[in-house]
Design an enzyme around this catalytic site. Structure first.
Site, short mmCIF file in Angstrom:
data_model
loop_
_atom_site.label_atom_id
_atom_site.label_comp_id
_atom_site.label_asym_id
_atom_site.label_seq_id
_atom_site.Cartn_x
_atom_site.Cartn_y
_atom_site.Cartn_z
N ASP A 71 0.82 -1.20 0.00
CA ASP A 71 0.00 0.00 0.00
C ASP A 71 0.86 1.26 0.00
O ASP A 71 1.48 1.59 1.00
CB ASP A 71 -0.90 -0.04 1.23
N ASP B 288 -2.06 5.69 -5.22
CA ASP B 288 -2.35 4.85 -4.06
C ASP B 288 -2.69 3.44 -4.51
O ASP B 288 -3.79 3.17 -5.00
CB ASP B 288 -3.51 5.46 -3.26
#
Length: 506
Positions: free
Chosen positions: A103, A290
């Protein structure tokens, strides 16, 4: 003669050895991993978490939460329902394996702990057992992180972490002892490994990537993502630590500087629907890349225009229709007269400036025997959206009647705040491209690339890859380029030169 023969035999042996060596022998680790298709419930859970995450809804207790070649190691990623990509790491000696999401929108590593006794979700995932590791070091400092879709609490520990073929020594991570949500129970991953900057690390823990660099485990301060969007492919993608794999992209990368450390944030230029500018980001918008976000998220006015153009189902906004019917002509006239767009709603009296942002004024309006408060923040927001839409149409030299009619249509199709916009799958061939300006280049997304599909046959559902996400100033507005974008464009994260690169994915 004998020496010459021996030299020839040796050369042949070396050549054969090089051809027969496994891929991992050159420092690269490649593993084929399984995938699952898109799931609406998981997307909705991710939507709630994303809203809390970026709007500062995540709270931290007991820790400080600050915002603000052979040396390449390749780790394959598993495609989780075409929205979440995760791979395997090992923690401890001998290593205990965990499936984690890589992430770029967070900076901590956490996995379930063997001391997680009272959360049922922990029993459905791998749990870290410190007593089975001979490199474990106790820290014990507690922490709690609250999300919109649940919460994680636990404590910090330290151990070796195996990422691909390299071992990161003395890595600080979180042992989760409570996972308070069905989201974690249903998840196909055990934990999360954050690849963001240390500035957003909970407890000021040094991220795994920073330790890889500091311990000399990579030759370049670069990692890159290749996400496979083919739902029928066995391999979900790869993340390469220490460089890039030329087989993952075509042409050259376009690089833009990181504008703010924390998330991987950069300046996004104009956004186009078909060949028409939306006008919203002509002067630049903040955007982040992201990998932990499945879709593309952006301000409601632009996402509304996009979803209207592609036929996305939305919701009717009474506030929006009120503003158009009562103030549409005035908004047009004020913009034509040259009044700055950010001052129009204040001039009308629907918004007031409190020194930091525009807020409602408390004016009451009666429409069709119903009391509608123009002082509601929804009315102020509707006015601001209408200003954006009118301004954009003025640039395209449309007539007032056509513009107000178009805006009224947009009021009927605002993005559903409770979920995704459903699309008629048969309309995909006729939908426009949506394009983003990054650096000096236009990056196109075709309908086949920004529409996600779930189900098969008569149960097939098509979903817009765009979601509304409104982050207020000073941190917003903000665009989030998630997996929908990263699947089309190979992405390079260069922490050494503080830049991000994009190239067409191979």
């Amino acid at each position: 003669m004998e020496q010459k023969l021996l030299r020839s035999v040796f050369c042949l042996w070396v050549l054969a050895s090089c051809l027969l060596l496994p891929a991992s022998s050159n420092g690269l680790r490649r593993i084929g991993l399984k995938k699952r298709r898109l799931d609406l419930h998981s997307l909705n859970a991710a939507r709630i978490t994303r809203k809390e995450r970026y709007m500062g809804g995540a709270g931290v207790s007991g820790v400080r939460h600050r915002l603000g070649d052979s040396d390449e190691d390749i780790l394959p990623l598993k495609n989780f329902m075409d929205a979440q990509y995760f791979g395997e790491i090992g923690i401890g000696s001998p290593p205990q394996n965990f499936s984690v999401i890589f992430d770029t929108g967070s900076s901590n590593l956490w996995v379930p702990s063997s001391k997680c006794y009272f959360s049922i979700s922990c029993y459905f995932h791998s749990r870290y057992k410190s007593r089975k590791s001979n490199t474990y070091t106790e820290i014990g400092k507690s922490c709690e992180i609250n999300y919109g879709s649940g919460s994680i609490s636990g404590f910090f520990s330290q151990d070796n972490v195996e990422v691909g073929d390299v071992v990161v020594k003395d890595q600080v991570f979180i042992e989760a002892t409570r996972e308070g949500s069905l989201t974690f129970l249903l998840a196909r991953f055990d934990g999360i490994i954050g690849l963001g900057f240390r500035e957003i690390a909970v407890g000021d823990a040094v991220p795994v990537w920073d330790n890889m660099v500091e311990q000399g485990l990579v030759s370049e301060e670069v990692f890159s993502f290749w996400l496979n969007r083919d739902p029928d492919a066995e391999e979900g993608g790869e993340i390469v630590f220490g460089g890039v794999d030329p087989k993952h992209f075509k042409g050259k990368h376009t690089y833009v500087p990181v504008t703010k450390k924390g998330y991987w944030q950069f300046e996004l230029g104009d956004i186009l629907i078909g060949n028409q500018s939306t006008g919203v980001c002509e002067g630049g918008c903040a955007a982040i890349v992201d990998s932990g976000t499945s879709l593309l998220a952006g301000p409601t006015p632009v996402v509304t225009e996009i979803n209207h153009a592609i036929g996305g189902e939305g919701v009717v906004s009474a506030e929006c229709k009120l503003v158009v019917s009562q103030y549409g002509d005035l908004i047009w006239d004020l913009l034509v007269s040259g009044l700055l767009p950010e001052k129009v709603c204040q001039q009308i009296g629907l918004c007031a400036f409190n020194g930091a942002e525009y807020v409602s004024t408390g004016i009451k309006t009666v429409v069709e025997k119903e009391n509608v408060s123009a002082g509601d923040s929804a009315v102020c927001s509707a006015c601001e959206m209408a200003v954006v839409w009118v301004q954009n149409q003025l640039k395209q030299k449309q007539t007032k009647e056509k513009v107000l009619s178009y805006i009224n249509e947009l009021c009927d199709s605002l993005p559903n705040p409770m979920g995704e916009s459903i699309i008629d799958c048969d309309r995909i061939p006729t939908m426009p491209n949506v394009s983003f300006t990054i650096g000096d280049k236009i990056f196109n997304l075709s309908p086949e690339q920004y529409i996600l599909k779930t189900g098969e046959g008569i149960a097939e559902v098509c979903i817009s890859g765009f979601m509304a996400f409104d982050l207020p100033p000073p941190r917003g507005p903000l665009w989030i380029l998630g997996d929908v974008f990263m699947g089309v464009y190979h992405t390079v994260f260069d922490s050494g030169k503080l830049r991000i690169g994009f190239a067409e994915a191979a």
